[in-house]
Design a protein around this motif. Sequence first.
Motif, PDB file in Angstrom:
ATOM      1  N   SER A  38     -48.418 -99.354 -86.141  1.00 11.68           N
ATOM      2  CA  SER A  38     -47.107 -98.735 -86.332  1.00 11.68           C
ATOM      3  C   SER A  38     -46.067 -99.318 -85.372  1.00 11.68           C
ATOM      4  O   SER A  38     -44.934 -99.593 -85.768  1.00 11.68           O
ATOM      5  CB  SER A  38     -47.220 -97.222 -86.138  1.00 11.68           C
ATOM      6  N   VAL A  39     -46.458 -99.509 -84.130  1.00 11.89           N
ATOM      7  CA  VAL A  39     -45.547-100.087 -83.131  1.00 11.89           C
ATOM      8  C   VAL A  39     -45.138-101.496 -83.546  1.00 11.89           C
ATOM      9  O   VAL A  39     -43.957-101.854 -83.496  1.00 11.89           O
ATOM     10  CB  VAL A  39     -46.196-100.081 -81.730  1.00 11.89           C
ATOM     11  N   GLU A  40     -46.113-102.301 -83.947  1.00  9.62           N
ATOM     12  CA  GLU A  40     -45.800-103.678 -84.333  1.00  9.62           C
ATOM     13  C   GLU A  40     -44.942-103.728 -85.594  1.00  9.62           C
ATOM     14  O   GLU A  40     -44.027-104.550 -85.695  1.00  9.62           O
ATOM     15  CB  GLU A  40     -47.082-104.492 -84.503  1.00  9.62           C
ATOM     16  N   ALA A  41     -45.224-102.848 -86.550  1.00 15.78           N
ATOM     17  CA  ALA A  41     -44.385-102.784 -87.753  1.00 15.78           C
ATOM     18  C   ALA A  41     -42.959-102.390 -87.381  1.00 15.78           C
ATOM     19  O   ALA A  41     -41.989-102.932 -87.928  1.00 15.78           O
ATOM     20  CB  ALA A  41     -44.971-101.807 -88.762  1.00 15.78           C
ATOM     21  N   SER A  42     -42.821-101.487 -86.428  1.00 15.08           N
ATOM     22  CA  SER A  42     -41.486-101.083 -85.968  1.00 15.08           C
ATOM     23  C   SER A  42     -40.761-102.240 -85.282  1.00 15.08           C
ATOM     24  O   SER A  42     -39.543-102.378 -85.423  1.00 15.08           O
ATOM     25  CB  SER A  42     -41.589 -99.898 -85.014  1.00 15.08           C
ATOM     26  N   GLU A  43     -41.502-103.065 -84.560  1.00 13.27           N
ATOM     27  CA  GLU A  43     -40.882-104.236 -83.929  1.00 13.27           C
ATOM     28  C   GLU A  43     -40.397-105.217 -84.991  1.00 13.27           C
ATOM     29  O   GLU A  43     -39.344-105.854 -84.821  1.00 13.27           O
ATOM     30  CB  GLU A  43     -41.857-104.899 -82.957  1.00 13.27           C
TER      31      GLU A  43
END
Length: 109
Positions: A38-43
């Motif tokens: 989720s964090v990487e997708a948000s980045e």
Amino acid sequence: MTDEPLDVARLQRRLAEFAAARDWRQYHTPKNLVSALSVEASELVEIFQWLTPEQSSRVMADPDTAHQVTDEVADVLAYLLQLCEVLDIDPLAALAAKIDRNERRFPRA
């Protein structure tokens, strides 16, 4: 880096070996992997957040931005493949089955 052809299983093995060599597998629980995904997708979203549709279509034309996009796509894929390995999901079979369901659900016009 290896000269072997790329495939999902080989990439998953490389990721698992990388994590094991650093004693990180203890942290690769489904919850942690989903959070990291989720964090990487948000980045990745952050790169596109304020672009117009036209600007977003040209994002790969700028080498610096293209590098950022490519890195974030790689991060998203890495965490997704690790999650699939931990949960014993074949990502290609899962995708093929989902496409089959969508073709039945949304027939051609």
